[in-house]
Design an enzyme around this catalytic site. Structure first.
Site, PDB file in Angstrom:
ATOM      1  N   PRO A  10      75.645  54.986   6.772  1.00 14.20           N
ATOM      2  CA  PRO A  10      74.529  54.268   7.381  1.00 14.20           C
ATOM      3  C   PRO A  10      73.161  54.661   6.832  1.00 14.20           C
ATOM      4  CG  PRO A  10      75.437  55.875   8.923  1.00 14.20           C
ATOM      5  CD  PRO A  10      76.358  55.821   7.746  1.00 14.20           C
ATOM      6  N   ARG A  18      63.388  54.188   3.342  1.00 16.93           N
ATOM      7  CA  ARG A  18      63.558  55.190   4.395  1.00 16.93           C
ATOM      8  C   ARG A  18      63.213  56.581   3.874  1.00 16.93           C
ATOM      9  NH1 ARG A  18      68.746  58.190   6.178  1.00 16.93           N
ATOM     10  NH2 ARG A  18      67.970  59.219   8.037  1.00 16.93           N
ATOM     11  N   HIS A 103      75.502  64.685  -0.608  1.00 18.54           N
ATOM     12  CA  HIS A 103      74.311  64.374   0.198  1.00 18.54           C
ATOM     13  C   HIS A 103      73.093  64.458  -0.706  1.00 18.54           C
ATOM     14  CE1 HIS A 103      76.448  64.388   3.995  1.00 18.54           C
ATOM     15  NE2 HIS A 103      77.133  65.418   3.513  1.00 18.54           N
TER      16      HIS A 103
END
Length: 151
Positions: A10, A18, A103
């Site tokens: 998500p 973002r 990540h």
């Protein structure tokens, strides 16, 4: 060429918009192009996907197992709480397929709730904090694991 899926969870569809101070200014299309180019360099066909839908991401893990496809996954927020995704990801590893958790930022250096990963215990390896370059490292790790399996 061996196929690999790169699965993004998500809000990663909002890359470039973002929190650019955390995730950078490049968007998902840039990530897709980079991953595909890096994959070609490694003899891998890379399919980059993104979904905000937990069920869809779980379905992709099931598909990876059924099709014997290695996975690079940035589970994003699902990292911290999705036991359903962790169970599906475990099936990838249990099938003997490489599963690299990646990540863009370093979750251990961020808010305390981000420090727990329910995916790391079932992943082959985890790469954090290297920006988009972490995906290259994850693809290299997949290529390495596939080469080791051929020996």
């Amino acid at each position: 060429m061996r196929r690999v899926i790169v699965v993004n969870g998500p809000n990663l569809g909002r890359l470039g918009v973002r929190e650019p101070d955390v995730y950078g200014h490049q968007d998902l299309a840039s990530l897709r192009a980079k991953c595909q180019a890096w994959g070609r360099d490694l003899g891998l066909e890379v399919d980059v996907r993104q979904s905000d839908d937990e069920g869809e991401v779980i379905g992709w893990m099931h598909q990876a197992v059924d099709e014997a496809t290695p996975v690079v996954m940035n589970p994003a927020a699902f990292t911290h709480y999705s036991y359903g995704l962790a169970d599906a990801a475990a099936q990838v590893s249990d099938a003997g397929l490489p599963l690299m958790e990646v990540h863009i930022s370093n979750p251990a250096a961020r808010e305390s709730f981000r420090r727990l990963s329910v995916i790391s215990p079932v992943a082959t390896g985890t790469i954090t904090g290297m920006g988009f370059f972490g995906y290259r490292l994850a693809l290299e790790a997949v290529a390495h694991c596939l080469e080791e399996d051929r020996k």
